[in-house]
Design a protein around this motif. Structure first.
Motif, PDB file in Angstrom:
ATOM      1  N   LEU A 192       7.534  -0.963  -9.196  1.00 17.72           N
ATOM      2  CA  LEU A 192       8.082  -2.318  -9.221  1.00 17.72           C
ATOM      3  C   LEU A 192       8.299  -2.856  -7.805  1.00 17.72           C
ATOM      4  CD1 LEU A 192      10.627  -2.033 -12.167  1.00 17.72           C
ATOM      5  CD2 LEU A 192       8.480  -3.321 -12.142  1.00 17.72           C
ATOM      6  N   ALA A 193       8.687  -1.970  -6.879  1.00 18.24           N
ATOM      7  CA  ALA A 193       8.849  -2.394  -5.480  1.00 18.24           C
ATOM      8  C   ALA A 193       7.504  -2.810  -4.894  1.00 18.24           C
ATOM      9  CB  ALA A 193       9.469  -1.268  -4.657  1.00 18.24           C
ATOM     10  N   ALA A 194       6.443  -2.072  -5.255  1.00 11.57           N
ATOM     11  CA  ALA A 194       5.102  -2.468  -4.821  1.00 11.57           C
ATOM     12  C   ALA A 194       4.749  -3.837  -5.390  1.00 11.57           C
ATOM     13  CB  ALA A 194       4.076  -1.423  -5.269  1.00 11.57           C
ATOM     14  N   GLY A 195       5.167  -4.089  -6.644  1.00  7.58           N
ATOM     15  CA  GLY A 195       4.942  -5.396  -7.242  1.00  7.58           C
ATOM     16  C   GLY A 195       5.677  -6.495  -6.506  1.00  7.58           C
ATOM     17  N   ALA A 196       6.902  -6.206  -6.064  1.00  2.00           N
ATOM     18  CA  ALA A 196       7.675  -7.196  -5.308  1.00  2.00           C
ATOM     19  C   ALA A 196       6.981  -7.544  -3.991  1.00  2.00           C
ATOM     20  CB  ALA A 196       9.083  -6.674  -5.053  1.00  2.00           C
ATOM     21  N   CYS A 197       6.454  -6.525  -3.317  1.00  6.77           N
ATOM     22  CA  CYS A 197       5.723  -6.777  -2.067  1.00  6.77           C
ATOM     23  C   CYS A 197       4.438  -7.548  -2.344  1.00  6.77           C
ATOM     24  CB  CYS A 197       5.411  -5.460  -1.362  1.00  6.77           C
ATOM     25  SG  CYS A 197       6.853  -4.646  -0.632  1.00  6.77           S
ATOM     26  N   CYS A 198       3.790  -7.236  -3.465  1.00  3.38           N
ATOM     27  CA  CYS A 198       2.580  -7.961  -3.851  1.00  3.38           C
ATOM     28  C   CYS A 198       2.910  -9.428  -4.131  1.00  3.38           C
ATOM     29  CB  CYS A 198       1.961  -7.298  -5.082  1.00  3.38           C
ATOM     30  SG  CYS A 198       0.357  -7.967  -5.563  1.00  3.38           S
ATOM     31  N   ALA A 199       4.070  -9.665  -4.762  1.00  2.00           N
ATOM     32  CA  ALA A 199       4.509 -11.045  -4.984  1.00  2.00           C
ATOM     33  C   ALA A 199       4.708 -11.756  -3.649  1.00  2.00           C
ATOM     34  CB  ALA A 199       5.805 -11.055  -5.790  1.00  2.00           C
ATOM     35  N   GLY A 200       5.262 -11.023  -2.665  1.00  2.00           N
ATOM     36  CA  GLY A 200       5.414 -11.591  -1.332  1.00  2.00           C
ATOM     37  C   GLY A 200       4.082 -11.984  -0.733  1.00  2.00           C
ATOM     38  N   TYR A 201       3.054 -11.194  -1.015  1.00  2.00           N
ATOM     39  CA  TYR A 201       1.703 -11.521  -0.531  1.00  2.00           C
ATOM     40  C   TYR A 201       1.236 -12.861  -1.082  1.00  2.00           C
ATOM     41  CZ  TYR A 201      -3.385 -11.610  -0.769  1.00  2.00           C
ATOM     42  OH  TYR A 201      -4.686 -12.001  -0.710  1.00  2.00           O
ATOM     43  N   PHE A 202       1.423 -13.073  -2.401  1.00  2.00           N
ATOM     44  CA  PHE A 202       1.000 -14.339  -2.998  1.00  2.00           C
ATOM     45  C   PHE A 202       1.809 -15.507  -2.456  1.00  2.00           C
ATOM     46  CE2 PHE A 202      -0.507 -11.493  -6.511  1.00  2.00           C
ATOM     47  CZ  PHE A 202      -1.850 -11.835  -6.429  1.00  2.00           C
ATOM     48  N   LEU A 203       3.113 -15.308  -2.288  1.00  2.00           N
ATOM     49  CA  LEU A 203       3.961 -16.382  -1.778  1.00  2.00           C
ATOM     50  C   LEU A 203       3.589 -16.743  -0.341  1.00  2.00           C
ATOM     51  CD1 LEU A 203       7.346 -15.164  -3.297  1.00  2.00           C
ATOM     52  CD2 LEU A 203       6.160 -17.298  -3.873  1.00  2.00           C
ATOM     53  N   MET A 204       3.321 -15.728   0.485  1.00  2.00           N
ATOM     54  CA  MET A 204       2.950 -16.000   1.874  1.00  2.00           C
ATOM     55  C   MET A 204       1.575 -16.637   1.970  1.00  2.00           C
ATOM     56  SD  MET A 204       4.468 -12.897   4.209  1.00  2.00           S
ATOM     57  CE  MET A 204       4.021 -11.551   3.122  1.00  2.00           C
ATOM     58  N   SER A 205       0.719 -16.360   0.980  1.00  2.00           N
ATOM     59  CA  SER A 205      -0.617 -16.949   1.002  1.00  2.00           C
ATOM     60  C   SER A 205      -0.568 -18.469   0.856  1.00  2.00           C
ATOM     61  CB  SER A 205      -1.479 -16.356  -0.129  1.00  2.00           C
ATOM     62  OG  SER A 205      -1.705 -14.975   0.084  1.00  2.00           O
ATOM     63  N   ASP A 206       0.549 -18.987   0.347  1.00  2.00           N
ATOM     64  CA  ASP A 206       0.711 -20.426   0.181  1.00  2.00           C
ATOM     65  C   ASP A 206       1.305 -21.097   1.414  1.00  2.00           C
ATOM     66  OD1 ASP A 206      -0.278 -20.482  -2.375  1.00  2.00           O
ATOM     67  OD2 ASP A 206       1.675 -20.166  -3.311  1.00  2.00           O
ATOM     68  N   SER A 207       1.667 -20.312   2.426  1.00  2.00           N
ATOM     69  CA  SER A 207       2.463 -20.888   3.516  1.00  2.00           C
ATOM     70  C   SER A 207       1.720 -21.006   4.838  1.00  2.00           C
ATOM     71  CB  SER A 207       3.727 -20.037   3.726  1.00  2.00           C
ATOM     72  OG  SER A 207       3.390 -18.716   4.070  1.00  2.00           O
ATOM     73  N   PHE A 208       0.421 -20.813   4.846  1.00  5.07           N
ATOM     74  CA  PHE A 208      -0.299 -21.042   6.095  1.00  5.07           C
ATOM     75  C   PHE A 208      -1.462 -21.998   5.856  1.00  5.07           C
ATOM     76  CE2 PHE A 208      -2.520 -17.356   4.325  1.00  5.07           C
ATOM     77  CZ  PHE A 208      -3.855 -17.654   4.544  1.00  5.07           C
ATOM     78  N   GLY A 209      -1.839 -22.693   6.919  1.00  4.28           N
ATOM     79  CA  GLY A 209      -2.875 -23.713   6.799  1.00  4.28           C
ATOM     80  C   GLY A 209      -4.165 -23.324   7.479  1.00  4.28           C
ATOM     81  N   ASP A 210      -4.879 -24.332   7.937  1.00  2.57           N
ATOM     82  CA  ASP A 210      -6.201 -24.116   8.516  1.00  2.57           C
ATOM     83  C   ASP A 210      -6.146 -23.476   9.900  1.00  2.57           C
ATOM     84  OD1 ASP A 210      -7.278 -25.257   6.259  1.00  2.57           O
ATOM     85  OD2 ASP A 210      -7.395 -27.278   7.147  1.00  2.57           O
ATOM     86  N   ASP A 211      -4.946 -23.372  10.482  1.00  2.00           N
ATOM     87  CA  ASP A 211      -4.857 -22.768  11.810  1.00  2.00           C
ATOM     88  C   ASP A 211      -4.935 -21.250  11.754  1.00  2.00           C
ATOM     89  OD1 ASP A 211      -2.431 -22.691  10.471  1.00  2.00           O
ATOM     90  OD2 ASP A 211      -1.253 -22.613  12.334  1.00  2.00           O
ATOM     91  N   GLN A 253       0.816  -1.211   0.000  1.00  2.00           N
ATOM     92  CA  GLN A 253       0.000   0.000   0.000  1.00  2.00           C
ATOM     93  C   GLN A 253       0.853   1.267   0.000  1.00  2.00           C
ATOM     94  OE1 GLN A 253      -3.176  -0.190  -0.523  1.00  2.00           O
ATOM     95  NE2 GLN A 253      -3.179  -2.415  -0.365  1.00  2.00           N
ATOM     96  N   ALA A 254       1.882   1.310   0.856  1.00  2.00           N
ATOM     97  CA  ALA A 254       2.698   2.520   0.953  1.00  2.00           C
ATOM     98  C   ALA A 254       3.429   2.807  -0.358  1.00  2.00           C
ATOM     99  CB  ALA A 254       3.694   2.394   2.105  1.00  2.00           C
ATOM    100  N   LEU A 255       4.044   1.788  -0.929  1.00  3.45           N
ATOM    101  CA  LEU A 255       4.795   1.992  -2.167  1.00  3.45           C
ATOM    102  C   LEU A 255       3.869   2.357  -3.318  1.00  3.45           C
ATOM    103  CD1 LEU A 255       7.275  -0.989  -1.770  1.00  3.45           C
ATOM    104  CD2 LEU A 255       7.876   1.443  -1.755  1.00  3.45           C
TER     105      LEU A 255
END
Length: 310
Positions: free
Chosen positions: A156-175, A82-84
């Protein structure tokens, strides 16, 4: 069920599309970009926390082992994006800033291949090349980078952070409940941005004024409330529901319609227009991103060698 999910994802992308144009009305009233970001995150976070506390309090529980993840999510996936992006739109048209941010699917492909060391289908790399070519057309590289260079880096930096959002979305489960993650992420982002946005210096009287951009006049408070309720809370909730009905890949692909929606809203409210090269390049960027992201969902991907994913 599938068509309902697509419809929800479509509406979500158009809700998100209002964030940039509404932020520009706040800027015209005297708020600095980071002040507008803080007001958005704090307002949306508090509103979503209040709603969840009433309708789904269990969603607000944070497993102790997940505290570091919640912190990283707040810093990168919420505050960073958001900030970038908000700073970028002070130097670039909304449509171009969104195009740069939606290079994220290509960045995800690069990260998965070269950092996680996962072999991807050839289509993933073809999509990445197509998207980069499209970006070159958007910025008219043959003209010596006519687009503001600082704005380009911020986008592009905002895009990199957005990519981090998608990657982190794959790393948590039902908890972890996605709605709770979003709510705490917004509150955490507001806390992280405190020393940078300095909300105690925000000209709060600006919310009693009207702002005029592109020949259109809006009450600043109305623009702010629309940004918080529609472009943040409603957009995120609809997005989460769309992903649950579809999949993360399909939901993210439909979300890329925000690029088109943002350009349309900016044209209607701000009088911003994209040239022929920006429109052509934008379509190529979206096509490349779609191809790259679709490829990452194919089961053909296999690890190059056994390494723990980052």
């Amino acid at each position: 069920m599938k068509y309902a999910g697509l419809a929800i994802a479509f509406v979500s992308s158009w809700c998100f599309a209002f964030s940039g144009p509404m932020a520009k009305f706040l800027g015209a009233a005297g708020l600095a970009p980071l002040e507008a970001v803080w007001a958005r995150m704090a307002g949306a976070g508090l509103l979503l926390l209040a709603v969840l506390a009433v309708v789904k309090p269990r969603a607000l529980r944070i497993p102790r082992s997940r505290l570091p993840f919640f912190g990283a999510y707040a810093v990168m996936a919420v505050a960073g994006v958001q900030a970038l992006y908000f700073v970028a739109i002070t130097r670039l048209p909304v449509g171009i800033a969104l195009l740069l941010e939606f290079m994220a699917p290509v960045m995800v492909v690069v990260w998965v291949r070269f950092v996680r060391r996962v072999r991807l289908p050839r289509a993933a790399f073809v999509g990445a090349v197509v998207a980069v070519v499209g970006l070159g057309i958007v910025v008219e590289a043959w003209q010596g980078m006519r687009i503001d260079a600082v704005g380009l880096v911020l986008g592009l930096a905002a895009g990199a952070c957005c990519a981090g959002y998608f990657l982190m979305s794959d790393s948590f489960g039902d908890d972890v409940d996605p709605l709770g993650l979003i709510a705490w992420g917004m509150i955490g982002a507001a806390v992280v941005l405190l020393p940078f946005s300095r909300p105690w210096n925000i000209p709060w009287e600006a919310f009693t004024r009207q702002a005029t951009l592109g020949g259109h006049t809006l009450p600043v408070l109305g623009a702010y409330l629309w940004m918080v309720v529609v472009a943040t809370v409603v957009a995120y909730i609809l997005g989460v529901n769309a992903v649950r009905r579809l999949s993360a890949a399909v939901g993210a692909t439909v979300a890329s319609l925000e690029v088109i929606g943002g350009a349309v809203v900016a044209w209607a409210l701000l009088g911003e227009s994209l040239g022929a090269f920006q429109i052509l390049g934008g379509l190529i960027v979206l096509s490349g991103a779609l191809l790259a992201q679709t490829a990452t969902t194919k089961p053909a991907a296999e690890p190059v060698r056994e390494l723990s994913p980052v």
